[in-house]
Scaffold this active site. Structure first.
Site, mmCIF file in Angstrom:
data_model
loop_
_atom_site.group_PDB
_atom_site.id
_atom_site.type_symbol
_atom_site.label_atom_id
_atom_site.label_comp_id
_atom_site.label_asym_id
_atom_site.label_seq_id
_atom_site.Cartn_x
_atom_site.Cartn_y
_atom_site.Cartn_z
ATOM 1 C CB ILE A 277 -0.965 0.004 1.211
ATOM 2 C CG1 ILE A 277 -1.843 -1.253 1.170
ATOM 3 C CG2 ILE A 277 -1.833 1.258 1.208
ATOM 4 C CD1 ILE A 277 -2.704 -1.460 2.419
ATOM 5 C CB THR B 120 -6.232 -3.323 9.701
ATOM 6 O OG1 THR B 120 -7.021 -4.416 9.263
ATOM 7 C CG2 THR B 120 -5.760 -3.628 11.126
ATOM 8 C CG ASP B 121 -11.176 -4.737 7.970
ATOM 9 O OD1 ASP B 121 -10.077 -5.292 8.161
ATOM 10 O OD2 ASP B 121 -11.939 -5.064 7.037
ATOM 11 C CD GLU B 122 -7.161 -8.848 9.717
ATOM 12 O OE1 GLU B 122 -6.759 -9.523 10.667
ATOM 13 O OE2 GLU B 122 -7.010 -9.165 8.535
ATOM 14 C CE1 TYR C 17 -1.358 -6.261 10.626
ATOM 15 C CE2 TYR C 17 -3.603 -7.093 10.376
ATOM 16 C CZ TYR C 17 -2.639 -6.146 10.087
ATOM 17 O OH TYR C 17 -2.935 -5.074 9.280
ATOM 18 C CE LYS D 76 -2.007 -1.628 11.582
ATOM 19 N NZ LYS D 76 -0.967 -0.739 10.969
ATOM 20 N N PRO E 140 -5.970 -20.670 12.537
ATOM 21 C CG PRO E 140 -4.208 -21.473 13.823
ATOM 22 C CD PRO E 140 -4.529 -20.975 12.447
HETATM 23 P P1 NAD Z 1 3.333 -4.724 3.554
HETATM 24 O O1 NAD Z 1 3.687 -5.848 4.443
HETATM 25 O O2 NAD Z 1 3.176 -4.969 2.094
HETATM 26 O O3 NAD Z 1 4.410 -3.549 3.706
HETATM 27 C C1 NAD Z 1 4.918 -3.165 4.948
HETATM 28 C C2 NAD Z 1 6.151 -2.299 4.699
HETATM 29 O O4 NAD Z 1 6.633 -1.845 5.971
HETATM 30 C C3 NAD Z 1 7.313 -3.062 4.020
HETATM 31 O O5 NAD Z 1 7.858 -2.281 2.995
HETATM 32 C C4 NAD Z 1 8.311 -3.277 5.154
HETATM 33 O O6 NAD Z 1 9.655 -3.331 4.706
HETATM 34 C C5 NAD Z 1 8.049 -2.039 6.013
HETATM 35 N N1 NAD Z 1 8.435 -2.229 7.420
HETATM 36 C C6 NAD Z 1 8.112 -3.286 8.230
HETATM 37 N N2 NAD Z 1 8.676 -3.125 9.440
HETATM 38 C C7 NAD Z 1 9.336 -1.932 9.410
HETATM 39 C C8 NAD Z 1 10.083 -1.194 10.375
HETATM 40 N N3 NAD Z 1 10.283 -1.672 11.612
HETATM 41 N N4 NAD Z 1 10.603 -0.017 10.000
HETATM 42 C C9 NAD Z 1 10.426 0.467 8.756
HETATM 43 N N5 NAD Z 1 9.745 -0.188 7.801
HETATM 44 C C10 NAD Z 1 9.189 -1.363 8.130
HETATM 45 O O7 NAD Z 1 2.008 -4.086 4.172
HETATM 46 P P2 NAD Z 1 0.768 -3.417 3.437
HETATM 47 O O8 NAD Z 1 -0.184 -4.464 3.055
HETATM 48 O O9 NAD Z 1 1.262 -2.444 2.426
HETATM 49 O O10 NAD Z 1 0.129 -2.622 4.663
HETATM 50 C C11 NAD Z 1 0.568 -1.306 4.974
HETATM 51 C C12 NAD Z 1 -0.203 -0.805 6.183
HETATM 52 O O11 NAD Z 1 -1.587 -0.801 5.919
HETATM 53 C C13 NAD Z 1 -0.006 -1.658 7.429
HETATM 54 O O12 NAD Z 1 0.078 -0.803 8.541
HETATM 55 C C14 NAD Z 1 -1.265 -2.506 7.487
HETATM 56 O O13 NAD Z 1 -1.571 -2.840 8.818
HETATM 57 C C15 NAD Z 1 -2.286 -1.554 6.908
HETATM 58 N N6 NAD Z 1 -3.428 -2.185 6.217
HETATM 59 C C16 NAD Z 1 -3.217 -3.131 5.248
HETATM 60 C C17 NAD Z 1 -4.317 -3.670 4.567
HETATM 61 C C18 NAD Z 1 -4.139 -4.702 3.461
HETATM 62 O O14 NAD Z 1 -5.140 -5.237 2.973
HETATM 63 N N7 NAD Z 1 -2.929 -4.998 3.019
HETATM 64 C C19 NAD Z 1 -5.610 -3.233 4.883
HETATM 65 C C20 NAD Z 1 -5.777 -2.279 5.890
HETATM 66 C C21 NAD Z 1 -4.678 -1.742 6.539
HETATM 67 O O1 DAU Z 2 -8.695 -6.741 6.622
HETATM 68 C C1 DAU Z 2 -7.525 -6.021 6.376
HETATM 69 C C2 DAU Z 2 -6.332 -6.950 6.446
HETATM 70 O O2 DAU Z 2 -6.313 -7.689 5.225
HETATM 71 C C3 DAU Z 2 -5.006 -6.235 6.636
HETATM 72 O O3 DAU Z 2 -5.020 -5.558 7.862
HETATM 73 C C4 DAU Z 2 -3.845 -7.223 6.594
HETATM 74 O O4 DAU Z 2 -2.609 -6.540 6.675
HETATM 75 C C5 DAU Z 2 -3.897 -7.976 5.275
HETATM 76 O O5 DAU Z 2 -2.892 -8.958 5.239
HETATM 77 C C6 DAU Z 2 -5.267 -8.612 5.088
HETATM 78 O O6 DAU Z 2 -5.432 -9.683 6.070
HETATM 79 P P1 DAU Z 2 -6.142 -11.055 5.689
HETATM 80 O O7 DAU Z 2 -5.765 -12.093 6.660
HETATM 81 O O8 DAU Z 2 -7.612 -10.824 5.472
HETATM 82 O O9 DAU Z 2 -5.471 -11.299 4.236
HETATM 83 P P2 DAU Z 2 -4.986 -12.643 3.542
HETATM 84 O O10 DAU Z 2 -4.748 -12.314 2.102
HETATM 85 O O11 DAU Z 2 -3.902 -13.319 4.302
HETATM 86 O O12 DAU Z 2 -6.281 -13.577 3.641
HETATM 87 C C7 DAU Z 2 -7.526 -13.191 3.056
HETATM 88 C C8 DAU Z 2 -8.533 -14.293 3.369
HETATM 89 O O13 DAU Z 2 -8.160 -15.468 2.630
HETATM 90 C C9 DAU Z 2 -8.553 -14.722 4.818
HETATM 91 O O14 DAU Z 2 -9.885 -15.049 5.196
HETATM 92 C C10 DAU Z 2 -7.671 -15.978 4.862
HETATM 93 C C11 DAU Z 2 -7.894 -16.575 3.482
HETATM 94 N N1 DAU Z 2 -6.741 -17.299 2.896
HETATM 95 C C12 DAU Z 2 -5.528 -16.699 2.900
HETATM 96 C C13 DAU Z 2 -4.444 -17.319 2.335
HETATM 97 C C14 DAU Z 2 -3.087 -16.652 2.352
HETATM 98 C C15 DAU Z 2 -6.949 -18.539 2.309
HETATM 99 O O15 DAU Z 2 -8.062 -19.080 2.294
HETATM 100 N N2 DAU Z 2 -5.864 -19.151 1.753
HETATM 101 C C16 DAU Z 2 -4.606 -18.601 1.748
HETATM 102 O O16 DAU Z 2 -3.658 -19.232 1.238
#
Ligand code: NAD
Ligand code: DAU
Length: 354
Positions: A12, A133-135, A159, A163, A290
């Site tokens: 992101i 996050t919504d989590e 996680y 957050k 889990p």
């Molecule tokens: P990501 O794992 O793709 O990226 C995380 C980045 O943070 C990486 O570039 C990593 O190198 C950097 N990082 C990790 N630890 C660090 C540290 N100690 N110091 C400096 N940099 C560090 O994550 P993402 O999916 O891009 O998520 C970004 C943010 O958005 C997170 O805070 C996550 O909780 C939040 N978020 C993600 C989602 C989603 O669906 N991916 C949804 C809602 C909120």
């Molecule tokens: O809801 C926002 C969150 O979405 C963010 O805060 C997190 O950073 C981001 O990783 C994401 O979390 P999820 O656990 O929802 O994402 P993930 O892609 O790991 O999983 C999405 C859904 O799919 C979840 O219900 C678990 C399921 N899943 C995931 C994987 C990796 C599977 O069924 N099979 C898989 O192999």
């Protein structure tokens, strides 16, 4: 105007930096530790731009972060750096506590000191946006309700708990010290540069290699999907026009079961990259995560009413763009997969890791 983006080499964060560089005249400092999830290749479209700066720094390192603030003098902080993968937090929560809670605390302290030393005029304009996050709200089960900004916190995974802890710290720094913070809580993102341990990119890449598509449990868990560029636009809108001290929920109003998402991916791949047998034949049910939350759903009414933000991408258009992007960017996938990011199987989840 100068933005400091933490975690800018992630999924992101890189979308946010591309959005700022390509759509504004602002400068951006990317502060990233480059963990297994951080890749500078994700910024190749903007990294030669003179308004873009990179600092390889851990947000937990207060001294180096002070130097970064002193050197770059940012007007805005967009805090995205985090450990973000739920399954990894189950295998080993330590890094999640360190970066997401302790790292956020250290960053808040550095930002507070910097903010207090600013001139009054610049101090009034300074903003700190914490991306959450919504989590943190936990499991909606099968109740038809959605998360609002007032929903009680009830995180399920390490996680989500980390957050939630960070969100509480950020709000305390507002109330106690007056730091001008805003918090956003967003639903599941998908799109280009999504790290291939998350469900959507993992399913695409496994499918292309003819590997099983591992659906956890019965595959009926519901997530609310948002195209990553819509999230990037939302974050920029909130940091520029949001009310200090407020929280904004961000979501795509797009609830799908995991099985529906995987079937949609198989349909797209059958159309765009046909193979002898349909990709649907690769779908495999594996042991559940889990503590797996059954359903998340965001009510984005506040950001829509107050800031006029709406997602531009539907799930159909966004998912098609995503699959096409992955088909055209397999070299990026190979590059990020070349880093040793496979989780060690510690036996907590008992699942086969792809
Ligand atoms: P990501 O794992 O793709 O990226 C995380 C980045 O943070 C990486 O570039 C990593 O190198 C950097 N990082 C990790 N630890 C660090 C540290 N100690 N110091 C400096 N940099 C560090 O994550 P993402 O999916 O891009 O998520 C970004 C943010 O958005 C997170 O805070 C996550 O909780 C939040 N978020 C993600 C989602 C989603 O669906 N991916 C949804 C809602 C909120
Ligand atoms: O809801 C926002 C969150 O979405 C963010 O805060 C997190 O950073 C981001 O990783 C994401 O979390 P999820 O656990 O929802 O994402 P993930 O892609 O790991 O999983 C999405 C859904 O799919 C979840 O219900 C678990 C399921 N899943 C995931 C994987 C990796 C599977 O069924 N099979 C898989 O192999």
């Amino acid at each position: 105007m100068k933005y400091l983006v933490t975690g800018g080499a992630g999924f992101i964060g890189s979308a946010v930096i591309r959005h700022i560089i390509l759509n504004t005249d602002c400068q951006v400092v990317n502060v990233d530790k480059l963990t297994y999830a951080g890749h500078l290749e994700s910024l190749r479209d903007v990294s030669s731009e003179p308004r873009y700066f990179f600092e390889e720094v851990d947000i937990c390192d207060e001294d180096k972060m002070h130097q970064v603030f002193r050197c770059h003098q940012p007007d805005r902080v967009l805090h995205l750096a985090a450990e973000s993968h739920v399954d990894r937090s189950i295998d080993g929560p330590k890094n999640f506590i360190e970066t997401n809670i302790v790292g956020t605390y250290r960053l808040l302290e550095v930002a507070r000191r910097y903010w207090m030393e600013m001139s009054r005029e610049r101090r009034n304009c300074f903003r700190f946006l914490h991306v959450s996050t919504d989590e943190v709200f936990g499991d909606l089960g099968n109740v038809k309700a959605r998360f609002s900004e007032e929903t009680r916190y009830a995180p399920s995974s390490p996680y989500a708990a980390s957050k939630a802890g960070a969100d509480h710290l950020v709000r305390a720094w507002r109330r106690t010290f007056g730091l001008p913070v805003i918090v956003t809580n967003c639903s599941n993102n998908y799109g280009p540069y999504h790290f291939p341990e998350k469900m959507i990119p993992l399913m695409i890449l496994n499918a292309l290699e003819g590997k099983p598509l591992p659906l956890y449990g019965n595959g009926l868990q519901v997530r609310d999907w948002l195209y990553v560029e819509d999230h990037a636009r939302a974050l920029c809108k909130v940091i520029e026009h949001g009310m200090v001290g407020e929280t904004y929920n961000v979501g795509g109003c797009c609830e799908k079961t995991n099985a529906e998402v995987v079937r949609a991916l198989c349909n797209l791949l059958d159309e765009l990259q046909p193979r002898e047998k349909s990709y649907h034949t690769l779908i495999t049910h594996v042991a559940d995560r889990p503590g797996h939350d059954q359903r998340y759903a965001i009510d984005p009414g506040k950001i829509s009413r107050e800031l006029g933000w709406e997602p531009m991408e539907s799930f159909e258009t966004g998912l098609r763009k995503t699959v096409i992007w992955f088909l055209n960017n397999l070299s990026w996938c190979r590059q990020v997969q070349a880093h040793n990011y496979q989780r060690t199987r510690l036996g907590t989840t008992g699942r086969e890791v792809a």
